[in-house]
Design a protein around this motif. Structure first.
Motif, PDB file in Angstrom:
ATOM      1  N   ALA A  32       0.834  -1.204   0.000  1.00  0.00           N
ATOM      2  CA  ALA A  32       0.000   0.000   0.000  1.00  0.00           C
ATOM      3  C   ALA A  32       0.871   1.257   0.000  1.00  0.00           C
ATOM      4  N   ASN A  33       0.461   2.237  -0.780  1.00  0.00           N
ATOM      5  CA  ASN A  33       1.166   3.515  -0.786  1.00  0.00           C
ATOM      6  C   ASN A  33       0.626   4.459   0.271  1.00  0.00           C
ATOM      7  N   HIS A  34      -0.598   4.220   0.698  1.00  0.00           N
ATOM      8  CA  HIS A  34      -1.174   5.069   1.735  1.00  0.00           C
ATOM      9  C   HIS A  34      -2.024   4.235   2.683  1.00  0.00           C
TER      10      HIS A  34
ATOM     11  N   GLU B   7      -4.723   4.876  17.339  1.00  0.00           N
ATOM     12  CA  GLU B   7      -5.978   4.874  16.576  1.00  0.00           C
ATOM     13  C   GLU B   7      -6.685   6.214  16.753  1.00  0.00           C
ATOM     14  N   TRP B   8      -6.830   6.662  17.983  1.00  0.00           N
ATOM     15  CA  TRP B   8      -7.479   7.936  18.289  1.00  0.00           C
ATOM     16  C   TRP B   8      -6.760   9.095  17.606  1.00  0.00           C
ATOM     17  N   MET B   9      -5.430   9.101  17.697  1.00  0.00           N
ATOM     18  CA  MET B   9      -4.653  10.160  17.058  1.00  0.00           C
ATOM     19  C   MET B   9      -4.942  10.226  15.561  1.00  0.00           C
ATOM     20  N   LEU B  10      -4.962   9.070  14.927  1.00  0.00           N
ATOM     21  CA  LEU B  10      -5.162   9.033  13.475  1.00  0.00           C
ATOM     22  C   LEU B  10      -6.576   9.418  13.074  1.00  0.00           C
TER      23      LEU B  10
ATOM     24  N   GLU C 283      -8.770  11.315  14.990  1.00  0.00           N
ATOM     25  CA  GLU C 283      -9.206  12.617  15.495  1.00  0.00           C
ATOM     26  C   GLU C 283      -8.233  13.768  15.235  1.00  0.00           C
ATOM     27  N   LYS C 284      -6.965  13.489  15.077  1.00  0.00           N
ATOM     28  CA  LYS C 284      -5.970  14.564  15.031  1.00  0.00           C
ATOM     29  C   LYS C 284      -5.188  14.661  13.724  1.00  0.00           C
ATOM     30  N   PHE C 285      -5.035  13.576  13.006  1.00  0.00           N
ATOM     31  CA  PHE C 285      -4.235  13.579  11.786  1.00  0.00           C
ATOM     32  C   PHE C 285      -5.083  14.093  10.635  1.00  0.00           C
ATOM     33  N   LYS C 286      -4.582  15.051   9.876  1.00  0.00           N
ATOM     34  CA  LYS C 286      -5.420  15.749   8.889  1.00  0.00           C
ATOM     35  C   LYS C 286      -5.052  15.503   7.428  1.00  0.00           C
ATOM     36  N   SER C 287      -4.185  14.589   7.119  1.00  0.00           N
ATOM     37  CA  SER C 287      -3.838  14.328   5.723  1.00  0.00           C
ATOM     38  C   SER C 287      -4.921  13.462   5.071  1.00  0.00           C
ATOM     39  N   THR C 288      -5.144  13.652   3.768  1.00  0.00           N
ATOM     40  CA  THR C 288      -6.199  12.904   3.088  1.00  0.00           C
ATOM     41  C   THR C 288      -5.747  11.549   2.555  1.00  0.00           C
ATOM     42  N   ALA C 289      -4.502  11.419   2.150  1.00  0.00           N
ATOM     43  CA  ALA C 289      -4.008  10.150   1.614  1.00  0.00           C
ATOM     44  C   ALA C 289      -2.561   9.936   2.072  1.00  0.00           C
ATOM     45  N   PRO C 290      -2.373   9.731   3.366  1.00  0.00           N
ATOM     46  CA  PRO C 290      -1.012   9.659   3.884  1.00  0.00           C
ATOM     47  C   PRO C 290      -0.317   8.333   3.583  1.00  0.00           C
ATOM     48  N   SER C 291       0.961   8.416   3.290  1.00  0.00           N
ATOM     49  CA  SER C 291       1.737   7.184   3.167  1.00  0.00           C
ATOM     50  C   SER C 291       1.946   6.618   4.562  1.00  0.00           C
ATOM     51  N   SER C 292       2.161   5.332   4.647  1.00  0.00           N
ATOM     52  CA  SER C 292       2.417   4.711   5.950  1.00  0.00           C
ATOM     53  C   SER C 292       3.642   5.325   6.623  1.00  0.00           C
TER      54      SER C 292
ATOM     55  N   VAL D  99       2.628   8.692   8.104  1.00  0.00           N
ATOM     56  CA  VAL D  99       1.817   8.464   9.302  1.00  0.00           C
ATOM     57  C   VAL D  99       2.714   8.088  10.478  1.00  0.00           C
ATOM     58  N   THR D 100       3.601   7.140  10.274  1.00  0.00           N
ATOM     59  CA  THR D 100       4.466   6.680  11.368  1.00  0.00           C
ATOM     60  C   THR D 100       5.349   7.808  11.864  1.00  0.00           C
ATOM     61  N   SER D 101       5.898   8.585  10.966  1.00  0.00           N
ATOM     62  CA  SER D 101       6.732   9.716  11.363  1.00  0.00           C
ATOM     63  C   SER D 101       5.931  10.702  12.211  1.00  0.00           C
ATOM     64  N   TRP D 102       4.705  10.995  11.800  1.00  0.00           N
ATOM     65  CA  TRP D 102       3.838  11.906  12.534  1.00  0.00           C
ATOM     66  C   TRP D 102       3.495  11.339  13.911  1.00  0.00           C
ATOM     67  N   VAL D 103       3.186  10.060  13.984  1.00  0.00           N
ATOM     68  CA  VAL D 103       2.857   9.421  15.269  1.00  0.00           C
ATOM     69  C   VAL D 103       4.043   9.528  16.222  1.00  0.00           C
TER      70      VAL D 103
END
Length: 99
Positions: free
Chosen positions: A30-32, A65-68, A70-79, A82-86
């Motif tokens: 998967a790319n996102h 799960e909650w962070m992603l 409720e708080k993460f705002k990207s529309t098509a994030p790569s894994s 996402v991991t870097s943001w977490v």
């Protein structure tokens, strides 16, 4: 490693495989990350590990799960995105986890 199950998740997800998706290969190809697809979220959350590949407990995975959701705002994030943001935001955001 304590893995999450569908019953552990706190949000509603689609459990129907989208055309072109293979839930057994999501992590590999998967790319996102689709935060609407339950099987993708389970694979992502259960694939997380701490520093030096440390085991994570279910509560930590549920905070992510909650962070992603409720708080993460990207529309098509790569894994990777996402991991870097977490990793960058987990310590601060876990303080406001509502459960």
């Amino acid at each position: 490693m304590p893995k999450l199950t569908r019953a552990d998740l706190h949000y509603e997800y689609s459990w129907k495989v989208s055309e072109g998706d293979n839930p057994k290969l999501i992590k590999e190809d998967a790319n996102h990350l689709s935060r609407k697809e339950g099987y993708e979220m389970l694979l992502y959350l259960n694939g997380l590990a701490g520093a030096d590949n440390a085991d994570l407990d279910k509560r930590t995975r549920l905070i992510v799960e909650w962070m992603l959701k409720e708080k993460f705002k990207s529309t098509a994030p790569s894994s990777e995105t996402v991991t870097s943001w977490v990793v960058k935001n987990f310590a601060e955001m876990k303080k406001s986890y509502p459960r």
